[in-house]
Design a protein around this motif. Structure first.
Motif, PDB file in Angstrom:
ATOM      1  N   LEU A  22       7.516  93.631   8.160  1.00  0.00           N
ATOM      2  CA  LEU A  22       8.417  93.860   7.030  1.00  0.00           C
ATOM      3  C   LEU A  22       7.782  93.370   5.730  1.00  0.00           C
ATOM      4  O   LEU A  22       7.863  94.040   4.693  1.00  0.00           O
ATOM      5  N   LEU A  23       7.122  92.238   5.792  1.00  0.00           N
ATOM      6  CA  LEU A  23       6.488  91.689   4.599  1.00  0.00           C
ATOM      7  C   LEU A  23       5.415  92.659   4.076  1.00  0.00           C
ATOM      8  O   LEU A  23       5.333  92.925   2.881  1.00  0.00           O
ATOM      9  N   ILE A  24       4.630  93.179   4.993  1.00  0.00           N
ATOM     10  CA  ILE A  24       3.572  94.116   4.597  1.00  0.00           C
ATOM     11  C   ILE A  24       4.175  95.356   3.932  1.00  0.00           C
ATOM     12  O   ILE A  24       3.712  95.808   2.887  1.00  0.00           O
ATOM     13  N   GLN A  25       5.227  95.902   4.532  1.00  0.00           N
ATOM     14  CA  GLN A  25       5.815  97.118   3.963  1.00  0.00           C
ATOM     15  C   GLN A  25       6.406  96.836   2.581  1.00  0.00           C
ATOM     16  O   GLN A  25       6.228  97.624   1.649  1.00  0.00           O
ATOM     17  N   LEU A  26       7.114  95.702   2.449  1.00  0.00           N
ATOM     18  CA  LEU A  26       7.700  95.366   1.150  1.00  0.00           C
ATOM     19  C   LEU A  26       6.597  95.188   0.105  1.00  0.00           C
ATOM     20  O   LEU A  26       6.719  95.626  -1.044  1.00  0.00           O
ATOM     21  N   TYR A  27       5.521  94.561   0.545  1.00  0.00           N
ATOM     22  CA  TYR A  27       4.371  94.374  -0.356  1.00  0.00           C
ATOM     23  C   TYR A  27       3.805  95.733  -0.777  1.00  0.00           C
ATOM     24  O   TYR A  27       3.565  95.974  -1.958  1.00  0.00           O
ATOM     25  N   LEU A  28       3.631  96.625   0.197  1.00  0.00           N
ATOM     26  CA  LEU A  28       3.072  97.954  -0.125  1.00  0.00           C
ATOM     27  C   LEU A  28       4.003  98.730  -1.062  1.00  0.00           C
ATOM     28  O   LEU A  28       3.545  99.452  -1.944  1.00  0.00           O
ATOM     29  N   PHE A  29       5.311  98.561  -0.857  1.00  0.00           N
ATOM     30  CA  PHE A  29       6.258  99.227  -1.757  1.00  0.00           C
ATOM     31  C   PHE A  29       6.131  98.655  -3.166  1.00  0.00           C
ATOM     32  O   PHE A  29       6.080  99.382  -4.154  1.00  0.00           O
ATOM     33  N   ARG A  30       6.076  97.329  -3.245  1.00  0.00           N
ATOM     34  CA  ARG A  30       5.984  96.704  -4.564  1.00  0.00           C
ATOM     35  C   ARG A  30       4.707  97.134  -5.282  1.00  0.00           C
ATOM     36  O   ARG A  30       4.714  97.411  -6.482  1.00  0.00           O
ATOM     37  N   GLU A  31       3.615  97.192  -4.531  1.00  0.00           N
ATOM     38  CA  GLU A  31       2.324  97.540  -5.128  1.00  0.00           C
ATOM     39  C   GLU A  31       2.155  99.056  -5.288  1.00  0.00           C
ATOM     40  O   GLU A  31       1.101  99.528  -5.700  1.00  0.00           O
ATOM     41  N   LYS A  32       3.177  99.790  -4.879  1.00  0.00           N
ATOM     42  CA  LYS A  32       3.146 101.256  -4.905  1.00  0.00           C
ATOM     43  C   LYS A  32       1.998 101.823  -4.077  1.00  0.00           C
ATOM     44  O   LYS A  32       1.472 102.893  -4.371  1.00  0.00           O
ATOM     45  N   GLN A  33       1.588 101.087  -3.074  1.00  0.00           N
ATOM     46  CA  GLN A  33       0.584 101.614  -2.165  1.00  0.00           C
ATOM     47  C   GLN A  33       1.254 102.513  -1.132  1.00  0.00           C
ATOM     48  O   GLN A  33       0.642 103.379  -0.558  1.00  0.00           O
ATOM     49  N   ARG A  34       2.530 102.268  -0.876  1.00  0.00           N
ATOM     50  CA  ARG A  34       3.330 103.183  -0.075  1.00  0.00           C
ATOM     51  C   ARG A  34       4.336 103.802  -1.027  1.00  0.00           C
ATOM     52  O   ARG A  34       5.172 103.094  -1.596  1.00  0.00           O
ATOM     53  N   GLY A  35       4.248 105.093  -1.199  1.00  0.00           N
ATOM     54  CA  GLY A  35       5.028 105.736  -2.240  1.00  0.00           C
ATOM     55  C   GLY A  35       6.361 106.288  -1.758  1.00  0.00           C
ATOM     56  O   GLY A  35       6.439 107.403  -1.262  1.00  0.00           O
ATOM     57  N   VAL A  36       7.405 105.493  -1.848  1.00  0.00           N
ATOM     58  CA  VAL A  36       8.773 105.971  -1.608  1.00  0.00           C
ATOM     59  C   VAL A  36       9.544 105.477  -2.815  1.00  0.00           C
ATOM     60  O   VAL A  36       9.767 104.271  -2.966  1.00  0.00           O
ATOM     61  N   GLU A  37       9.916 106.414  -3.679  1.00  0.00           N
ATOM     62  CA  GLU A  37      10.397 106.028  -5.003  1.00  0.00           C
ATOM     63  C   GLU A  37      11.504 104.975  -4.977  1.00  0.00           C
ATOM     64  O   GLU A  37      11.449 103.971  -5.686  1.00  0.00           O
ATOM     65  N   MET A  79      12.225 102.835  -2.767  1.00  0.00           N
ATOM     66  CA  MET A  79      11.736 101.528  -2.325  1.00  0.00           C
ATOM     67  C   MET A  79      10.801 100.896  -3.361  1.00  0.00           C
ATOM     68  O   MET A  79      10.784  99.673  -3.528  1.00  0.00           O
ATOM     69  N   ASN A  80      10.026 101.725  -4.043  1.00  0.00           N
ATOM     70  CA  ASN A  80       9.177 101.198  -5.114  1.00  0.00           C
ATOM     71  C   ASN A  80      10.052 100.586  -6.206  1.00  0.00           C
ATOM     72  O   ASN A  80       9.758  99.515  -6.735  1.00  0.00           O
ATOM     73  N   ASP A  81      11.158 101.272  -6.523  1.00  0.00           N
ATOM     74  CA  ASP A  81      12.072 100.750  -7.540  1.00  0.00           C
ATOM     75  C   ASP A  81      12.767  99.486  -7.052  1.00  0.00           C
ATOM     76  O   ASP A  81      12.936  98.520  -7.793  1.00  0.00           O
ATOM     77  N   ALA A  82      13.167  99.514  -5.777  1.00  0.00           N
ATOM     78  CA  ALA A  82      13.919  98.377  -5.233  1.00  0.00           C
ATOM     79  C   ALA A  82      13.092  97.096  -5.244  1.00  0.00           C
ATOM     80  O   ALA A  82      13.627  96.005  -5.411  1.00  0.00           O
ATOM     81  N   THR A  83      11.786  97.221  -5.059  1.00  0.00           N
ATOM     82  CA  THR A  83      10.947  96.024  -4.949  1.00  0.00           C
ATOM     83  C   THR A  83      10.225  95.700  -6.252  1.00  0.00           C
ATOM     84  O   THR A  83       9.501  94.712  -6.333  1.00  0.00           O
ATOM     85  N   LYS A  84      10.452  96.538  -7.249  1.00  0.00           N
ATOM     86  CA  LYS A  84       9.810  96.303  -8.538  1.00  0.00           C
ATOM     87  C   LYS A  84      10.255  94.939  -9.078  1.00  0.00           C
ATOM     88  O   LYS A  84      11.439  94.638  -9.120  1.00  0.00           O
ATOM     89  N   GLY A  85       9.308  94.144  -9.449  1.00  0.00           N
ATOM     90  CA  GLY A  85       9.662  92.837  -9.993  1.00  0.00           C
ATOM     91  C   GLY A  85       9.886  91.766  -8.945  1.00  0.00           C
ATOM     92  O   GLY A  85      10.149  90.619  -9.287  1.00  0.00           O
ATOM     93  N   PHE A  86       9.820  92.126  -7.686  1.00  0.00           N
ATOM     94  CA  PHE A  86       9.938  91.110  -6.627  1.00  0.00           C
ATOM     95  C   PHE A  86       8.787  90.117  -6.762  1.00  0.00           C
ATOM     96  O   PHE A  86       7.639  90.508  -6.946  1.00  0.00           O
ATOM     97  N   THR A  87       9.096  88.857  -6.639  1.00  0.00           N
ATOM     98  CA  THR A  87       8.033  87.855  -6.570  1.00  0.00           C
ATOM     99  C   THR A  87       7.557  87.783  -5.124  1.00  0.00           C
ATOM    100  O   THR A  87       8.197  88.336  -4.219  1.00  0.00           O
ATOM    101  N   ASP A  88       6.453  87.076  -4.912  1.00  0.00           N
ATOM    102  CA  ASP A  88       5.983  86.882  -3.540  1.00  0.00           C
ATOM    103  C   ASP A  88       7.070  86.198  -2.704  1.00  0.00           C
ATOM    104  O   ASP A  88       7.264  86.526  -1.532  1.00  0.00           O
ATOM    105  N   ASP A  89       7.781  85.270  -3.304  1.00  0.00           N
ATOM    106  CA  ASP A  89       8.855  84.580  -2.577  1.00  0.00           C
ATOM    107  C   ASP A  89       9.989  85.528  -2.219  1.00  0.00           C
ATOM    108  O   ASP A  89      10.590  85.416  -1.146  1.00  0.00           O
TER     109      ASP A  89
END
Lengths: 444, 198
Positions: free
Chosen positions: B65-80, B82-92
């Protein structure tokens, strides 16, 4: 949309309420309507040539091709079922959790943390002014490390990239290789505070994810070399894969330099004979001990190094080796260990290390996953004969593998002007510096 | 996550959800449960998704789950969304969500009576392509490798096709490798059997 009603409920309380609401639709999967078997509309045109002549059988009878090593594979092999690609944590380790104290080096060598907190540190390049550039496979940016007045500054050179694993630096210009394109930033060290967007110079690359991340380097012929891996563990591929090619620095004049390359993530040129040496990763799932990975040398443009027909120079592939002989292919100059994943390599031309290391190859072995007892996860040195063949090897840094688990994984090595070595560790998101002689304590 | 980001996040989900039902976007989302509510609206509150092509998150290992959330945040996995949902997420934030979402219970196998022939064919493919090596013998996943047992069938088909055609950007290319020799008909059978794994 029952779930909408409870969407704002506490996760912990959800059970009770949802339990009341979710009576019927719990198994609301479209059991009776399996998705159509048609290929996806979005299938990309340049899909790697017919991946394999393998199982095209009707769904009801998934027959294996003749000679498949999968025939007779027992259901539920306990040992094999424990193996899986080992993925690094996506977030970098805290500076005080880095494993430098556990790493072992030859007498007289010291290791220190050069930089940390940079996610998934992969390829390393050093600019003329000493800037250290860092590529990554899982993040979207290229990072620059600048040391000034005893302080470490970490800057973003470019972002919004896709798998910017490969880097090269030449005459002031930084070259960046993403999964399927190469771009550049001229005079990069002169504009680190406000770098321009990279300019794409080459896009004629496949988009395959499998072995799609790139290593690049500029050769003594002033051309940019890039590897295009085999798009799968063990697959027949088209003429655009499984090779190292070179292009002019403006992206023109692409030419294949080496064929039969399964996946190389490191190469460099012998400073004495100017020949290209590259690491190459062997296939998975043949066995615990073979094939070994390889160190190859290109002595003639267009040489074929065997994949997927022949591995480790003398082992015909059980699936694709039929009709071929390993003698058709250029053998490796060294076997670098089973599944050991030799990645970045450089020739040592500095003056800090003892004389025996001059012009030797330092190879970072990322370490195995497809093996019960893990192998590699170290830096190994290959000493060469005058004719450019391998004379001997010696493990240089160990300690990344503890109780069959990684506490770090080496990816790339690069040498600084003073002859010290930088080493990237993508497991911890850190870069270490290795010096010889008086112990250094800088940059902790 | 900063306040405005939280609201933006909530609004985007609200916009989607409002098509089917009325949702009052939380003005102040502070607890994890409140922040996770929009996630579970689509992914299922009890770990089992009822939304077409949206995966069940129950029983997923926290590192995956951490990897997927990271990929969404970094836009390495492109699902709009989810990219929006994790935008601005800190590592914590990423750790908070992965650690807590990993506590959702695994989805149960569907209760329908499966077609024995298709199930057998799919099971053979699972063995042949070694799904049950990396994903564990019971397909429950581990560490960076997701649980696939009893995942939604439509999501499995979609995801396998995306891996096959390189549009699903995985962490390390492993799935693209595995799928190189797998045909589309086999993908459909694999998904059938994996979604009904007991």
């Amino acid at each position: 949309m029952i779930s909408c009603l409870t969407a704002r409920r506490s996760l912990l309380l959800a059970g009770t309420i949802a339990g009341l609401l979710l009576t019927a639709p719990v198994f609301a999967q479209p059991a009776s309507a399996p998705p159509a078997a048609a290929p996806p509309a979005a299938a990309p045109a340049p899909m790697a040539a017919p991946a394999a002549p393998a199982p095209m059988a009707a769904p009801a009878a998934p027959a294996l091709p003749p000679g498949s090593p999968l025939i007779g594979r027992p259901e539920g092999n306990e040992a094999a079922s424990k193996l899986a690609p080992v993925a690094p944590p996506p977030l970098p380790a805290a500076a005080d959790k880095l494993p430098t104290a556990q790493l072992k080096l030859p007498p007289g060598f010291n290791i220190e943390v050069y930089a940390s907190g940079i996610a998934n540190t992969r390829s390393l390049r050093i600019g003329d002014k000493g800037t250290v550039f860092v590529g990554t496979r899982f993040g979207n940016k290229v990072t620059a490390i600048v040391k000034k007045d005893g302080k470490t500054e970490i800057k973003t050179v470019a972002e919004g990239l896709y798998r910017p694993n490969g880097l090269a630096f030449h005459n002031g210009t930084l070259y960046i290789a993403e999964l399927s394109q190469i771009s550049k930033i001229d005079n990069v060290e002169g504009q680190l505070d406000k770098p321009p967007k990279p300019t794409v110079i080459y896009k004629d690359l496949p988009k395959d994810e499998a072995h799609g991340w790139k290593f690049i380097a500029i050769g003594p012929d002033n051309k940019l070399y890039v590897e295009v891996g085999q798009p799968g563990n063990n697959v027949l591929h088209d003429k655009d894969h499984g090779q190292i090619r070179r292009i002019n620095l403006d992206g023109s004049g692409a030419e294949v330099v080496a064929l039969g390359v399964r996946h190389s993530v490191g190469f460099d040129w012998n400073p004495l004979n100017k020949q290209l040496y590259f690491s190459d990763n062997g296939r998975d799932w043949m066995s615990e001990d073979v094939p070994e990975d390889k160190l190859n040398r290109v002595t003639k443009t267009g040489q074929d190094f065997g994949a997927p027909y022949c591995y480790q120079g003398n082992l015909p592939d059980p699936e694709f080796g039929w009709g071929h002989s390993c003698s058709e292919f250029t053998p490796p100059i060294a076997l670098t260990g089973p599944h050991s994943a030799g990645l970045g390599l450089r020739f040592y031309t500095g003056n800090m290390f003892p004389a025996k290391y001059k012009n030797a190859i330092f190879l970072a072995r990322h370490g195995s996953w497809n093996r019960s007892k893990k192998f590699g996860g170290d830096i190994i040195v290959y000493f060469l004969n005058k004719d450019g063949t391998v004379k001997s090897s010696e493990v240089f840094i160990t300690g990344f593998l503890v109780d069959n688990k990684y506490i770090g994984r080496p990816v790339d090595v690069e040498f600084m002007k003073d002859g010290s070595m930088l080493l990237s560790d993508d497991w911890n998101g850190a870069i270490y510096r290795i010096t010889y002689g008086k112990a250094r304590t800088a940059n902790r | 996550m900063t306040m405005p980001k939280t609201m933006q996040f909530a609004r985007q989900f609200a916009a989607v959800a409002a098509l089917a039902c009325v949702v009052i976007a939380p003005l102040q989302a502070e607890t994890f449960a409140e922040r996770a509510a929009p996630c579970l609206a689509c992914h299922g509150e009890k770990g089992q998704s009822e939304t077409p092509e949206i995966p069940s998150l129950g029983g997923q290992p926290a590192p995956y789950l951490l990897i997927q959330l990271y990929l969404f945040r970094e836009k390495q996995r492109g699902v709009e969304i989810m990219n929006d949902a994790t935008k601005g997420f800190t590592d914590d934030d990423l750790r908070l969500f992965s650690d807590n979402l990993a506590k959702l219970p695994p989805p149960p196998p569907p209760s329908d009576t499966p077609d024995a022939a298709r199930l057998a064919s799919g099971r053979a493919l699972i063995t042949q392509h070694r799904c049950n090596n990396c994903h564990s013998l019971d397909l429950s996943g581990r560490e960076n490798i997701p649980r696939i047992a009893d995942q939604r069938e439509d999501y499995l088909v979609k995801t396998l096709r995306e891996y096959k055609n390189n549009t699903r950007r995985g962490y390390d290319g492993s799935m693209a490798e595995v799928l190189a020799p797998v045909t589309d008909a086999q993908i459909v059978d694999l998904a059938y059997a994996i979604a009904r794994f007991r």
